[in-house]
Scaffold this motif. Structure first.
Motif, PDB file in Angstrom:
ATOM      1  N   VAL A 172       0.852  -1.190   0.000  1.00 54.50           N
ATOM      2  CA  VAL A 172       0.000   0.000   0.000  1.00 54.50           C
ATOM      3  C   VAL A 172       0.884   1.234   0.000  1.00 54.50           C
ATOM      4  O   VAL A 172       1.734   1.399   0.889  1.00 54.50           O
ATOM      5  N   GLU A 173       0.677   2.069  -0.976  1.00 52.67           N
ATOM      6  CA  GLU A 173       1.434   3.322  -1.087  1.00 52.67           C
ATOM      7  C   GLU A 173       2.937   3.054  -0.978  1.00 52.67           C
ATOM      8  O   GLU A 173       3.664   3.742  -0.260  1.00 52.67           O
ATOM      9  N   GLY A 174       3.369   2.003  -1.657  1.00 56.69           N
ATOM     10  CA  GLY A 174       4.789   1.686  -1.726  1.00 56.69           C
ATOM     11  C   GLY A 174       5.349   0.957  -0.516  1.00 56.69           C
ATOM     12  O   GLY A 174       6.523   0.614  -0.499  1.00 56.69           O
ATOM     13  N   ARG A 175       4.518   0.727   0.479  1.00 57.79           N
ATOM     14  CA  ARG A 175       4.981   0.021   1.681  1.00 57.79           C
ATOM     15  C   ARG A 175       4.460  -1.406   1.676  1.00 57.79           C
ATOM     16  O   ARG A 175       3.298  -1.646   1.356  1.00 57.79           O
ATOM     17  N   THR A 176       5.321  -2.326   2.072  1.00 61.56           N
ATOM     18  CA  THR A 176       4.910  -3.714   2.220  1.00 61.56           C
ATOM     19  C   THR A 176       4.577  -3.946   3.687  1.00 61.56           C
ATOM     20  O   THR A 176       5.369  -3.629   4.574  1.00 61.56           O
ATOM     21  N   LEU A 177       3.384  -4.479   3.923  1.00 59.13           N
ATOM     22  CA  LEU A 177       2.887  -4.656   5.285  1.00 59.13           C
ATOM     23  C   LEU A 177       2.446  -6.104   5.487  1.00 59.13           C
ATOM     24  O   LEU A 177       1.836  -6.697   4.589  1.00 59.13           O
ATOM     25  N   LEU A 178       2.718  -6.618   6.646  1.00 61.74           N
ATOM     26  CA  LEU A 178       2.270  -7.974   6.996  1.00 61.74           C
ATOM     27  C   LEU A 178       1.497  -7.892   8.302  1.00 61.74           C
ATOM     28  O   LEU A 178       1.997  -7.357   9.300  1.00 61.74           O
TER      29      LEU A 178
ATOM     30  N   GLU B   5     -12.805   1.119  10.819  1.00 63.79           N
ATOM     31  CA  GLU B   5     -11.748   1.559   9.921  1.00 63.79           C
ATOM     32  C   GLU B   5     -10.424   1.628  10.678  1.00 63.79           C
ATOM     33  O   GLU B   5     -10.366   2.151  11.799  1.00 63.79           O
ATOM     34  N   PHE B   6      -9.389   1.114  10.027  1.00 60.64           N
ATOM     35  CA  PHE B   6      -8.053   1.089  10.624  1.00 60.64           C
ATOM     36  C   PHE B   6      -7.095   1.880   9.738  1.00 60.64           C
ATOM     37  O   PHE B   6      -7.007   1.623   8.534  1.00 60.64           O
ATOM     38  N   GLU B   7      -6.387   2.800  10.347  1.00 58.12           N
ATOM     39  CA  GLU B   7      -5.376   3.563   9.628  1.00 58.12           C
ATOM     40  C   GLU B   7      -4.154   2.664   9.469  1.00 58.12           C
ATOM     41  O   GLU B   7      -3.547   2.246  10.467  1.00 58.12           O
ATOM     42  N   LEU B   8      -3.765   2.395   8.228  1.00 56.48           N
ATOM     43  CA  LEU B   8      -2.662   1.452   8.029  1.00 56.48           C
ATOM     44  C   LEU B   8      -1.336   1.986   8.562  1.00 56.48           C
ATOM     45  O   LEU B   8      -0.508   1.230   9.040  1.00 56.48           O
ATOM     46  N   ALA B   9      -1.125   3.282   8.482  1.00 56.00           N
ATOM     47  CA  ALA B   9       0.158   3.834   8.915  1.00 56.00           C
ATOM     48  C   ALA B   9       0.426   3.557  10.389  1.00 56.00           C
ATOM     49  O   ALA B   9       1.555   3.264  10.781  1.00 56.00           O
ATOM     50  N   SER B  10      -0.619   3.623  11.188  1.00 50.90           N
ATOM     51  CA  SER B  10      -0.448   3.421  12.631  1.00 50.90           C
ATOM     52  C   SER B  10      -1.059   2.119  13.124  1.00 50.90           C
ATOM     53  O   SER B  10      -0.717   1.631  14.205  1.00 50.90           O
ATOM     54  N   GLY B  11      -1.999   1.577  12.370  1.00 48.69           N
ATOM     55  CA  GLY B  11      -2.717   0.376  12.763  1.00 48.69           C
ATOM     56  C   GLY B  11      -3.915   0.660  13.650  1.00 48.69           C
ATOM     57  O   GLY B  11      -4.705  -0.229  13.920  1.00 48.69           O
ATOM     58  N   ARG B  12      -4.084   1.901  14.076  1.00 51.53           N
ATOM     59  CA  ARG B  12      -5.131   2.159  15.069  1.00 51.53           C
ATOM     60  C   ARG B  12      -6.515   2.268  14.431  1.00 51.53           C
ATOM     61  O   ARG B  12      -6.657   2.634  13.264  1.00 51.53           O
TER      62      ARG B  12
ATOM     63  N   PRO C  68      -8.923  -2.466  19.664  1.00 50.47           N
ATOM     64  CA  PRO C  68      -7.464  -2.602  19.529  1.00 50.47           C
ATOM     65  C   PRO C  68      -7.042  -2.379  18.080  1.00 50.47           C
ATOM     66  O   PRO C  68      -7.850  -2.532  17.157  1.00 50.47           O
ATOM     67  N   GLY C  69      -5.779  -2.062  17.887  1.00 52.40           N
ATOM     68  CA  GLY C  69      -5.275  -1.803  16.551  1.00 52.40           C
ATOM     69  C   GLY C  69      -4.906  -3.076  15.816  1.00 52.40           C
ATOM     70  O   GLY C  69      -4.958  -4.182  16.365  1.00 52.40           O
ATOM     71  N   LEU C  70      -4.528  -2.901  14.549  1.00 52.08           N
ATOM     72  CA  LEU C  70      -4.088  -4.025  13.726  1.00 52.08           C
ATOM     73  C   LEU C  70      -2.814  -4.632  14.309  1.00 52.08           C
ATOM     74  O   LEU C  70      -1.977  -3.911  14.867  1.00 52.08           O
ATOM     75  N   ALA C  71      -2.669  -5.935  14.131  1.00 50.74           N
ATOM     76  CA  ALA C  71      -1.491  -6.636  14.640  1.00 50.74           C
ATOM     77  C   ALA C  71      -0.501  -6.851  13.494  1.00 50.74           C
ATOM     78  O   ALA C  71      -0.681  -7.738  12.665  1.00 50.74           O
ATOM     79  N   TYR C  72       0.519  -6.021  13.442  1.00 52.35           N
ATOM     80  CA  TYR C  72       1.538  -6.147  12.397  1.00 52.35           C
ATOM     81  C   TYR C  72       2.619  -7.117  12.819  1.00 52.35           C
ATOM     82  O   TYR C  72       2.930  -7.265  14.011  1.00 52.35           O
ATOM     83  N   LEU C  73       3.217  -7.747  11.831  1.00 46.24           N
ATOM     84  CA  LEU C  73       4.376  -8.616  12.069  1.00 46.24           C
ATOM     85  C   LEU C  73       5.567  -8.035  11.325  1.00 46.24           C
ATOM     86  O   LEU C  73       5.407  -7.509  10.223  1.00 46.24           O
TER      87      LEU C  73
END
Ligand code: FES
Length: 99
Positions: A31-37, A67-74, A81-86
């Motif tokens: 997303v927007e050039g960032r790879t997120l897991l 809705e979750f903001e991907l930049a912060s996960g919140r 609770p926010g998104l759980a990134y790895l």
């Protein structure tokens, strides 16, 4: 132990793929050039997020519309609770995770 998920050359904008790793469902996104897991489950009630809509860096769960903001996960529109990134790991021409 490195577990490869995807070849780097396949990581194009809009990429979205689910992987099953040791009994966990993980979602790999570009997303927007960032790879997120992240864990492929909504922090609200566990709905898989691979069909969530994505608009301007905001992931919206299809089930209850949180809705979750991907930049912060919140979570933006609910107490949740926010998104759980790895953390991602890289080896040769692959992206994956270290377990
Ligand atoms: S399960 Fe995702 S918003 Fe409720």
């Amino acid at each position: 132990m490195f577990i490869a998920l995807e070849r780097l050359l396949n990581l194009e904008e809009g990429y979205r793929q689910v992987f099953q790793v040791q009994g966990r469902s993980l979602l790999l996104l570009v997303v927007e050039g960032r790879t997120l897991l992240l864990e492929n489950r909504c922090p609200h009630q566990g709905t898989p997020l691979h069909n969530a809509t994505l608009t301007a860096g905001v992931l919206r769960c299809a089930r209850h519309g949180i809705e979750f903001e991907l930049a912060s996960g919140r979570a933006l529109n609910a107490q949740c609770p926010g998104l759980a990134y790895l953390p991602l790991a890289y080896e040769a021409d692959r992206v994956g995770i270290d377990l």
